[in-house]
Design an enzyme around this catalytic site. Structure first.
Site, mmCIF file in Angstrom:
data_model
loop_
_atom_site.group_PDB
_atom_site.id
_atom_site.type_symbol
_atom_site.label_atom_id
_atom_site.label_comp_id
_atom_site.label_asym_id
_atom_site.label_seq_id
_atom_site.Cartn_x
_atom_site.Cartn_y
_atom_site.Cartn_z
ATOM 1 N N SER A 56 6.490 6.434 -5.697
ATOM 2 C CA SER A 56 5.956 7.491 -6.564
ATOM 3 C C SER A 56 7.111 8.165 -7.305
ATOM 4 O O SER A 56 8.284 7.947 -6.972
ATOM 5 C CB SER A 56 5.213 8.537 -5.721
ATOM 6 O OG SER A 56 6.151 9.247 -4.921
ATOM 7 N N ASP A 93 4.191 4.081 -8.690
ATOM 8 C CA ASP A 93 2.877 4.607 -8.315
ATOM 9 C C ASP A 93 2.626 5.917 -9.082
ATOM 10 O O ASP A 93 3.479 6.818 -9.071
ATOM 11 C CB ASP A 93 2.905 4.866 -6.792
ATOM 12 C CG ASP A 93 1.542 5.145 -6.201
ATOM 13 O OD1 ASP A 93 0.537 4.767 -6.819
ATOM 14 O OD2 ASP A 93 1.501 5.726 -5.092
ATOM 15 N N GLY A 190 -4.400 11.277 0.678
ATOM 16 C CA GLY A 190 -4.018 12.166 1.771
ATOM 17 C C GLY A 190 -4.724 11.860 3.079
ATOM 18 O O GLY A 190 -5.526 10.922 3.189
ATOM 19 N N HIS A 225 -7.037 3.076 -4.770
ATOM 20 C CA HIS A 225 -6.090 4.086 -4.253
ATOM 21 C C HIS A 225 -6.745 4.813 -3.079
ATOM 22 O O HIS A 225 -7.938 4.668 -2.832
ATOM 23 C CB HIS A 225 -5.766 5.103 -5.351
ATOM 24 C CG HIS A 225 -4.783 4.585 -6.353
ATOM 25 N ND1 HIS A 225 -3.524 5.126 -6.513
ATOM 26 C CD2 HIS A 225 -4.866 3.567 -7.231
ATOM 27 C CE1 HIS A 225 -2.892 4.468 -7.460
ATOM 28 N NE2 HIS A 225 -3.680 3.513 -7.921
ATOM 29 N N ASP A 270 -0.593 4.804 2.009
ATOM 30 C CA ASP A 270 0.600 5.634 2.215
ATOM 31 C C ASP A 270 0.410 6.536 3.438
ATOM 32 O O ASP A 270 1.193 6.507 4.386
ATOM 33 C CB ASP A 270 0.861 6.475 0.949
ATOM 34 C CG ASP A 270 2.181 7.234 1.027
ATOM 35 O OD1 ASP A 270 2.899 7.084 2.032
ATOM 36 O OD2 ASP A 270 2.500 7.986 0.090
HETATM 37 P P1 13P Z 1 -3.537 7.309 0.900
HETATM 38 O O1 13P Z 1 -3.146 8.749 0.822
HETATM 39 O O2 13P Z 1 -4.968 7.138 1.295
HETATM 40 O O3 13P Z 1 -2.627 6.520 1.773
HETATM 41 O O4 13P Z 1 -3.432 6.692 -0.584
HETATM 42 C C1 13P Z 1 -2.205 6.264 -1.100
HETATM 43 C C2 13P Z 1 -2.242 5.992 -2.549
HETATM 44 O O5 13P Z 1 -3.277 5.872 -3.172
HETATM 45 C C3 13P Z 1 -0.965 5.849 -3.227
HETATM 46 O O6 13P Z 1 -1.111 5.723 -4.608
HETATM 47 O O1 G3H Z 2 -0.816 8.802 -4.208
HETATM 48 C C1 G3H Z 2 0.216 9.329 -3.847
HETATM 49 C C2 G3H Z 2 1.120 8.667 -2.868
HETATM 50 O O2 G3H Z 2 0.648 8.828 -1.557
HETATM 51 C C3 G3H Z 2 2.518 9.148 -3.065
HETATM 52 O O3 G3H Z 2 2.677 10.446 -2.599
HETATM 53 O O4 G3H Z 2 3.768 11.682 -4.472
HETATM 54 O O5 G3H Z 2 3.914 12.520 -2.110
HETATM 55 O O6 G3H Z 2 5.190 10.482 -2.816
HETATM 56 P P1 G3H Z 2 3.965 11.346 -3.034
HETATM 57 ZN ZN ZN Z 3 -2.770 6.738 -5.422
#
Ligand code: 13P
Ligand code: G3H
Ligand code: ZN
Length: 323
Positions: A56, A93, A190, A225, A270
């Site tokens: 990200s 991302d 999340g 996602h 994630d």
């Molecule tokens: P989660 O928070 O469900 O793991 O989703 C991650 C995501 O979509 C990253 O782009």
């Molecule tokens: O969709 C978001 C991902 O989980 C990345 O999260 O922006 O906290 O790195 P972050």
């Molecule tokens: Zn995402």
């Protein structure tokens, strides 16, 4: 300019083609540090799965863009050293601007997401088209998004889900030239996806929307996602060792399996990784309060993460043996 091919990376085009034909999804695991990267690569080598390493905007800032480039190159060599050269994509991302996507492409990313999903439709089309025009000059693949997931992604957050409108997808894909499309069918980002009252179960994803999108875009790669499942046993472990995560629920794995066998070719995970790391570290600190060598708590975290990823690859995404 460092082109991704110099780092030994691939874009997502061929991977998605095979995933579509084979009825499985490519894992897109987020990372921002060495232990996460080691866990992802070793899990994928052991299961012979292709992988999308996902970074990200915040993760890129955290890890440093120069180090990331060498980490990605190192990941390619590490896989070979472990005995199997899996295809590796380095993907941005939730890119939020043309400048960020351009900078990632210039520093070795083989794939980018431009997330204009919060913008009015015409602005989303315009921004996405601009990124595609630049990216395709370098054979970098682009993911766009239509519809808004509830939850937080980098600095942008939405309290409510705005489901993808299937009637927009053909126009969006043809006018932007994107290589894949993220859609909103009820997942969210999340660890707190669904707040359940006692006796309630997680509502099913909107497979009717997915099917309508598939009808309108036959053979086109779709991205999901917010696909963490928030495993109850990991949440319980965190709470047992002093954590406080209450009333959490994620997307049931059976629903993700169903999505993976359809046009969904990329599944983003994630939060489950974050939970696994947290559980393992908490356990060490709880049981050995005098521990202070990071290898002795990051090591178990890395191991737990690797097991989680292997489970996802084998039992949820179906990408084992596809590298
Ligand atoms: P989660 O928070 O469900 O793991 O989703 C991650 C995501 O979509 C990253 O782009
Ligand atoms: O969709 C978001 C991902 O989980 C990345 O999260 O922006 O906290 O790195 P972050
Ligand atoms: Zn995402």
């Amino acid at each position: 300019m460092t082109h991704y091919k110099e780092l030994g990376l691939v874009n997502s085009r061929e991977l998605f083609k095979k995933a579509m034909a084979g009825g499985y999804a490519i894992p897109a695991f987020n990372f921002n540090n060495l232990e996460q990267l080691q866990a992802i690569i070793s899990a994928c080598v052991e299961t012979k799965s292709p992988v999308i390493l996902q970074v990200s905007k915040g993760a890129r800032k955290y890890a440093n863009q120069t180090l990331l480039q060498y980490l990605a190159k190192g990941a390619v060599e590490y896989a070979k050293e472990l005995g199997y050269a899996i295809p590796i994509v380095l993907h941005l991302d939730h890119g939020d601007s043309f400048e960020l996507c351009k900078s990632c492409i210039e520093t070795g990313f083989s794939s980018v997401m431009i997330d204009g999903s919060h913008l009015p439709y015409e602005e989303n089309v315009k921004l996405t088209r601009q990124v595609v025009d630049f990216a395709h000059q370098y054979d970098v693949t682009v993911e766009g998004e239509l519809g808004v997931l509830a939850g937080i992604e980098d600095e942008v957050s939405s309290e409510h889900t705005h489901y993808t409108r299937p009637e927009e997808v053909e126009d969006f894909v043809s006018r932007t030239g994107v290589d894949s499309l993220a859609i909103s069918i009820g997942t969210s980002h999340g660890a707190y996806k669904f707040k359940l009252k006692p006796g309630e179960t997680v509502p099913p994803l909107r497979f009717d929307i997915l099917e309508e999108v598939e009808k309108r875009l036959p053979g086109f790669p779709i991205v999901l996602h917010g696909a963490s499942s928030v495993p109850q046993e990991i949440v319980d472990e965190i709470n047992r060792y002093g954590g406080k995560l209450e009333n959490t629920a994620g997307v049931p794995e059976e629903q993700l399996r169903r999505a993976a066998s359809s046009a969904v070719c990329k599944i983003n995970i994630d939060s489950d990784g974050r939970l696994a790391v947290t559980a393992a570290i908490r356990k060490v600190f709880y049981e050995k309060p005098s521990e202070f060598d990071p290898r002795n708590y990051l090591g178990p975290a890395r191991e737990k993460l690797k097991e989680l990823y292997k489970h996802k690859i084998i039992n949820v995404l179906g990408s084992a043996g596809k590298a």
